[in-house]
Design a protein around this motif. Structure first.
Motif, PDB file in Angstrom:
ATOM      1  N   UNK A 144       0.818  -1.222   0.000  1.00 11.64           N
ATOM      2  CA  UNK A 144       0.000   0.000   0.000  1.00 11.64           C
ATOM      3  C   UNK A 144       0.848   1.266   0.000  1.00 11.64           C
ATOM      4  N   UNK A 145       0.347   2.267  -0.745  1.00  6.41           N
ATOM      5  CA  UNK A 145       1.025   3.548  -0.849  1.00  6.41           C
ATOM      6  C   UNK A 145       0.001   4.661  -0.687  1.00  6.41           C
ATOM      7  N   UNK A 146       0.430   5.756  -0.100  1.00  3.74           N
ATOM      8  CA  UNK A 146      -0.403   6.948  -0.008  1.00  3.74           C
ATOM      9  C   UNK A 146       0.462   8.166  -0.333  1.00  3.74           C
ATOM     10  N   UNK A 147      -0.166   9.155  -0.936  1.00  2.92           N
ATOM     11  CA  UNK A 147       0.539  10.401  -1.231  1.00  2.92           C
ATOM     12  C   UNK A 147       0.590  11.255   0.029  1.00  2.92           C
ATOM     13  N   UNK A 148       1.740  11.807   0.322  1.00  3.51           N
ATOM     14  CA  UNK A 148       1.857  12.672   1.496  1.00  3.51           C
ATOM     15  C   UNK A 148       0.993  13.906   1.303  1.00  3.51           C
ATOM     16  N   UNK A 149       0.138  14.193   2.291  1.00  2.00           N
ATOM     17  CA  UNK A 149      -0.784  15.315   2.208  1.00  2.00           C
ATOM     18  C   UNK A 149      -0.729  16.230   3.436  1.00  2.00           C
TER      19      UNK A 149
END
Length: 240
Positions: A144-149
């Motif tokens: 899993x990956x998420x964009x830094x926000x």
């Protein structure tokens, strides 16, 4: 009970622009949010309903959501997933110690009736702005990956992607976050082992880590000073 306590290590490793690493002994509470009454009755030193030396206080978590913490976590996860989610919710994080609270990140694991964990919600706060942001991780994904926000460390830029490595609560618990630009620049994580949550475990916390919040805050600023001395680039908070 399903509720337990985890002991182990928390670590940070910075690869770029300069190497920097540290490791601390660490402890995290893991509470099945359907068992709060049982946890409350374990010891007079620990409470889920009012002040005690160890206090699991509802208002410290998911402040923008109403209802019980279980309801609030399900609502937040459902909102981020874009669909209605159900199941048991396990909280993993810090609680108040002698009235003092600080927790850079709290985790909420969603477990189905089959025993499978399907999602993890990360409730992230930043120091010293004390803002909050939420990331939902689908545990069915292999990597899993998420964009830094959300701005957290002033030594990391915003244009990064988070890569997660998660072993949900069981005999062990592992959460590792790698922050990437073109390459892996920074890694933070914890590797913990399960212990029963009982009177003996509660007394151990009171003996060994009675002021966890102060320990964490002191560690953050001590490591920040070291990075400043190493002249690691500083990034301001774009949301402040």
């Amino acid at each position: 009970m399903n509720s337990v306590i985890y002991w182990g290590d928390v670590f940070h490793v910075r690869h770029r622009p300069k190497h920097h690493a540290f490791n601390y002994k660490f402890q995290q509470w893991c509470i099945d949010l359907s068992e709060l009454d049982d946890v409350h009755r374990l010891s007079r030193w620990m409470s889920c309903k009012g002040f005690a030396p160890l206090w699991f206080r509802r208002k410290d978590y998911l402040k923008d959501e109403e209802g019980t913490l279980h309801q609030a976590a399900l609502k937040k996860m459902s909102s981020l997933a874009g669909k209605t989610l159900t199941g048991h919710v396990f909280f993993v994080g810090n609680i108040r110690t002698f009235g003092i609270f600080f927790s850079p990140v709290n985790f909420y694991f969603l477990q189905q009736e089959t025993g499978e964990f399907t999602y993890m919600l990360a409730e992230v706060s930043n120091t010293p702005w004390l803002q909050r942001h939420y990331y939902l991780v689908d545990l069915s994904e292999d990597s899993p990956k998420t964009t830094k926000q959300f701005h957290v460390s002033p030594f990391n830029p915003m244009d990064m992607t988070y890569h997660w490595e998660i072993t949900p609560p069981n005999e062990s618990l592992k959460i590792i976050l790698s922050a990437h630009q073109e390459n892996k620049d920074f890694v933070a994580g914890m590797k913990l082992n399960r212990q029963p949550l009982n009177r003996s475990a509660i007394y151990r916390v009171l003996r060994t880590t009675p002021f966890m919040a102060i320990k964490i805050i002191g560690g953050i600023y001590w490591q920040a000073l070291k990075l400043f001395i190493k002249r690691v680039p500083f990034y301001g908070n774009p949301g402040s």
